[in-house]
Design an enzyme around this catalytic site. Structure first.
Site, PDB file in Angstrom:
ATOM      1  N   SER A  58      33.689 -26.144  19.051  1.00  0.00           N
ATOM      2  CA  SER A  58      33.919 -24.527  19.325  1.00  0.00           C
ATOM      3  C   SER A  58      33.775 -23.885  20.414  1.00  0.00           C
ATOM      4  O   SER A  58      32.853 -24.274  21.335  1.00  0.00           O
ATOM      5  CB  SER A  58      33.194 -23.852  17.892  1.00  0.00           C
ATOM      6  OG  SER A  58      33.261 -22.544  18.176  1.00  0.00           O
ATOM      7  N   TYR A  91      24.247 -22.258  13.680  1.00  0.00           N
ATOM      8  CA  TYR A  91      25.812 -22.779  13.717  1.00  0.00           C
ATOM      9  C   TYR A  91      26.242 -23.214  15.050  1.00  0.00           C
ATOM     10  O   TYR A  91      26.720 -24.368  15.382  1.00  0.00           O
ATOM     11  CB  TYR A  91      26.751 -21.893  13.008  1.00  0.00           C
ATOM     12  CG  TYR A  91      28.164 -22.188  13.494  1.00  0.00           C
ATOM     13  CD1 TYR A  91      28.896 -23.298  12.811  1.00  0.00           C
ATOM     14  CD2 TYR A  91      28.885 -21.552  14.627  1.00  0.00           C
ATOM     15  CE1 TYR A  91      30.379 -23.438  13.076  1.00  0.00           C
ATOM     16  CE2 TYR A  91      30.258 -21.868  14.876  1.00  0.00           C
ATOM     17  CZ  TYR A  91      30.799 -22.812  14.101  1.00  0.00           C
ATOM     18  OH  TYR A  91      31.951 -23.098  14.491  1.00  0.00           O
ATOM     19  N   LYS A 115      26.920 -27.315  17.189  1.00  0.00           N
ATOM     20  CA  LYS A 115      28.166 -27.691  17.854  1.00  0.00           C
ATOM     21  C   LYS A 115      27.535 -28.290  19.173  1.00  0.00           C
ATOM     22  O   LYS A 115      27.989 -29.197  19.525  1.00  0.00           O
ATOM     23  CB  LYS A 115      29.113 -26.469  17.972  1.00  0.00           C
ATOM     24  CG  LYS A 115      29.846 -26.073  16.934  1.00  0.00           C
ATOM     25  CD  LYS A 115      30.684 -27.141  16.172  1.00  0.00           C
ATOM     26  CE  LYS A 115      31.350 -26.695  14.778  1.00  0.00           C
ATOM     27  NZ  LYS A 115      31.831 -27.731  14.141  1.00  0.00           N
TER      28      LYS A 115
HETATM   29  C1  UD1 Z   1      33.540 -16.831  14.961  1.00  0.00           C
HETATM   30  C2  UD1 Z   1      32.465 -17.679  15.699  1.00  0.00           C
HETATM   31  C3  UD1 Z   1      33.172 -19.213  16.169  1.00  0.00           C
HETATM   32  C4  UD1 Z   1      33.973 -19.899  15.192  1.00  0.00           C
HETATM   33  C5  UD1 Z   1      35.090 -18.579  14.569  1.00  0.00           C
HETATM   34  C6  UD1 Z   1      35.883 -19.315  13.383  1.00  0.00           C
HETATM   35  C7  UD1 Z   1      30.642 -17.200  17.050  1.00  0.00           C
HETATM   36  C8  UD1 Z   1      29.982 -16.123  17.947  1.00  0.00           C
HETATM   37  N1  UD1 Z   1      31.831 -17.024  16.428  1.00  0.00           N
HETATM   38  O1  UD1 Z   1      34.144 -16.535  15.997  1.00  0.00           O
HETATM   39  O2  UD1 Z   1      32.096 -20.119  16.518  1.00  0.00           O
HETATM   40  O3  UD1 Z   1      34.731 -20.963  15.656  1.00  0.00           O
HETATM   41  O4  UD1 Z   1      34.336 -17.729  14.024  1.00  0.00           O
HETATM   42  O5  UD1 Z   1      35.038 -19.590  12.318  1.00  0.00           O
HETATM   43  O6  UD1 Z   1      29.792 -18.273  16.758  1.00  0.00           O
HETATM   44  N2  UD1 Z   1      36.191  -8.687  13.523  1.00  0.00           N
HETATM   45  C9  UD1 Z   1      36.271  -7.184  13.113  1.00  0.00           C
HETATM   46  N3  UD1 Z   1      36.334  -7.246  11.710  1.00  0.00           N
HETATM   47  C10 UD1 Z   1      35.930  -8.089  10.682  1.00  0.00           C
HETATM   48  C11 UD1 Z   1      35.891  -9.533  11.176  1.00  0.00           C
HETATM   49  C12 UD1 Z   1      36.059  -9.923  12.543  1.00  0.00           C
HETATM   50  O7  UD1 Z   1      36.357  -6.568  13.724  1.00  0.00           O
HETATM   51  O8  UD1 Z   1      36.076  -8.045   9.542  1.00  0.00           O
HETATM   52  C13 UD1 Z   1      36.191  -8.912  14.951  1.00  0.00           C
HETATM   53  C14 UD1 Z   1      35.257  -9.696  15.629  1.00  0.00           C
HETATM   54  O9  UD1 Z   1      34.178  -8.564  16.028  1.00  0.00           O
HETATM   55  C15 UD1 Z   1      35.699 -10.276  16.475  1.00  0.00           C
HETATM   56  C16 UD1 Z   1      36.968 -10.797  16.221  1.00  0.00           C
HETATM   57  O10 UD1 Z   1      37.401  -9.948  14.899  1.00  0.00           O
HETATM   58  O11 UD1 Z   1      36.057  -9.486  17.646  1.00  0.00           O
HETATM   59  C17 UD1 Z   1      37.145 -12.165  15.607  1.00  0.00           C
HETATM   60  O12 UD1 Z   1      36.103 -12.304  14.682  1.00  0.00           O
HETATM   61  P1  UD1 Z   1      35.893 -13.636  13.898  1.00  0.00           P
HETATM   62  O13 UD1 Z   1      37.170 -13.932  13.178  1.00  0.00           O
HETATM   63  O14 UD1 Z   1      34.800 -13.608  12.978  1.00  0.00           O
HETATM   64  O15 UD1 Z   1      35.786 -14.646  14.909  1.00  0.00           O
HETATM   65  P2  UD1 Z   1      34.701 -15.072  16.171  1.00  0.00           P
HETATM   66  O16 UD1 Z   1      33.513 -14.464  15.829  1.00  0.00           O
HETATM   67  O17 UD1 Z   1      35.367 -14.843  17.607  1.00  0.00           O
END
Ligand code: UD1
Length: 340
Positions: A126, A151, A155
């Site tokens: 990841s 997590y 990885k």
């Molecule tokens: C996370 C994990 C990554 C994993 C990926 C897919 C970390 C730091 N991140 O990535 O390892 O591979 O998930 O499962 O370990 N967001 C919102 N509202 C929400 C949800 C998310 O604003 O309800 C924003 C988050 O702040 C972020 C973006 O959307 O900026 C993407 O979030 P998310 O889909 O959870 O993925 P990551 O955190 O990038």
């Protein structure tokens, strides 16, 4: 022609199911193994429907070394793609032992048996291993930063397990694929992401809000140093991502690897902000999403996207599906789940 057999651990999950479809299309025999600890049979049934055949399905836990040995003894396995792991970042912080026990032991068992049998190993890693990068985009030589979650740590540790085993045991070859943010669903809408409980990831939260299962999407932070203040990510379509596994497996099996252990970033190379993603989702699907700006989420990095040129050059793979098509597919999947 002698068809090669690929074992897909966690093959009933989100990524594993899409990879199975692409492997089948490319002419591989696929054995799916899953313990259904984090999914049901929806995606397995979807894969069989898409491919018009039943795939061998072994219900087993990769933490059980005897079960892994039995599986490899009863089948001639040319390569294994390992997806069977826990993946919720927040839960891993609350329950580190659960994550380390499962994610490390299962992979150690795969390595042990791959050493005994001589097998190629593809590990699903990841972008989390890059942490908060010093410069963007990240390439495979960019430094891995200390991870903020068990997590993420798991990885990094599994990547190291694979590297060390490949170096010590010539009968194992290994590839680690570092995924950025996989999203979307198969165009058939027969397989897709099935989060349990409240989704932690952005796109399933969006689609569940749009369908009415959630009231309102919280956008975590609009005060980041980016153009619109929201985080930047590299969203990669799930079918594009699945296809890169076929390229990587074929490279291993054809003996085309340049080093016995290789790493590739899997992304588009194009950063997209949370707000851009939300507005594109609204536009392509002709709907309005209920959302609000909320405080930053602990552990989120401001921006991360990749330089995918190594995968393009070495694997002959390039992300090709547009973000519009990907977000349409995510919505179609959610609607199908809701029977709409
Ligand atoms: C996370 C994990 C990554 C994993 C990926 C897919 C970390 C730091 N991140 O990535 O390892 O591979 O998930 O499962 O370990 N967001 C919102 N509202 C929400 C949800 C998310 O604003 O309800 C924003 C988050 O702040 C972020 C973006 O959307 O900026 C993407 O979030 P998310 O889909 O959870 O993925 P990551 O955190 O990038």
């Amino acid at each position: 022609m002698d068809r090669k057999t690929v074992l897909v651990s966690g093959g009933a999950g989100y990524i594993g199911s899409h990879v199975t479809v692409e492997l089948n299309e490319a002419g591989y025999e696929v054995i799916i193994a899953d313990n259904f600890s984090n999914c049901d049979k929806t995606n397995y049934n979807g894969v069989c429907a898409i491919c018009g055949k039943q795939f061998p399905l072994i219900e087993m836990d990769f933490c059980d070394l005897n079960a892994v040995r039995k599986l490899f003894s009863e089948n001639k396995i040319d390569a294994v793609i390992h997806f069977a792991a826990f993946k919720a970042v927040g839960e891993s912080v609350a329950e580190p032992l659960k994550y380390y026990t499962n994610n490390l032991n299962s992979f150690l068992n795969i390595l042990q048996v791959s050493k005994e049998k001589g097998c190629n190993v593809l590990f699903s890693s990841s972008a989390t291993v890059y942490g908060e990068p010093d410069s963007l985009p990240v390439n495979e030589k960019s430094e891995r930063k200390p991870c903020t979650s068990p997590y993420g740590n798991s990885k990094q540790i599994c990547e190291d397990f694979l590297r060390d085993c490949v170096n010590a045991y010539p009968q194992i070859k290994g590839i680690a694929l570092r995924y950025f943010n996989p999203i979307g669903a198969h165009p058939s809408a027969l397989i897709g992401e099935l989060p349990r409980g409240v989704p932690q990831n952005l796109v399933p939260y969006i689609t569940q809000t749009a369908i009415g299962k959630r009231e309102c999407l919280s956008i975590f932070g609009n005060d980041y140093p980016t153009e619109d203040g929201t985080c930047l990510r590299d969203y990669i379509d799930i079918v594009d991502l699945a296809k890169v596994h076929v390229c990587a497996v074929s490279r291993m099996l054809k003996g085309e690897m340049k080093q016995p252990y290789e790493i590739f970033n899997v992304g588009t190379g194009r950063p997209l902000s949370v707000l851009e993603l939300v507005t594109t989702f609204e536009k392509v699907n002709g709907l309005k999403l209920n959302y609000k700006i909320a405080p930053r989420r602990d552990g989120d990095v401001c921006a991360v996207w990749c330089d995918p040129s190594l995968a393009e050059k070495e694997l002959g793979w390039k992300a090709s599906r547009s973000i519009e098509d990907t977000l349409r597919s995510a919505w179609q999947w959610e609607r199908r789940l809701a029977g709409k």
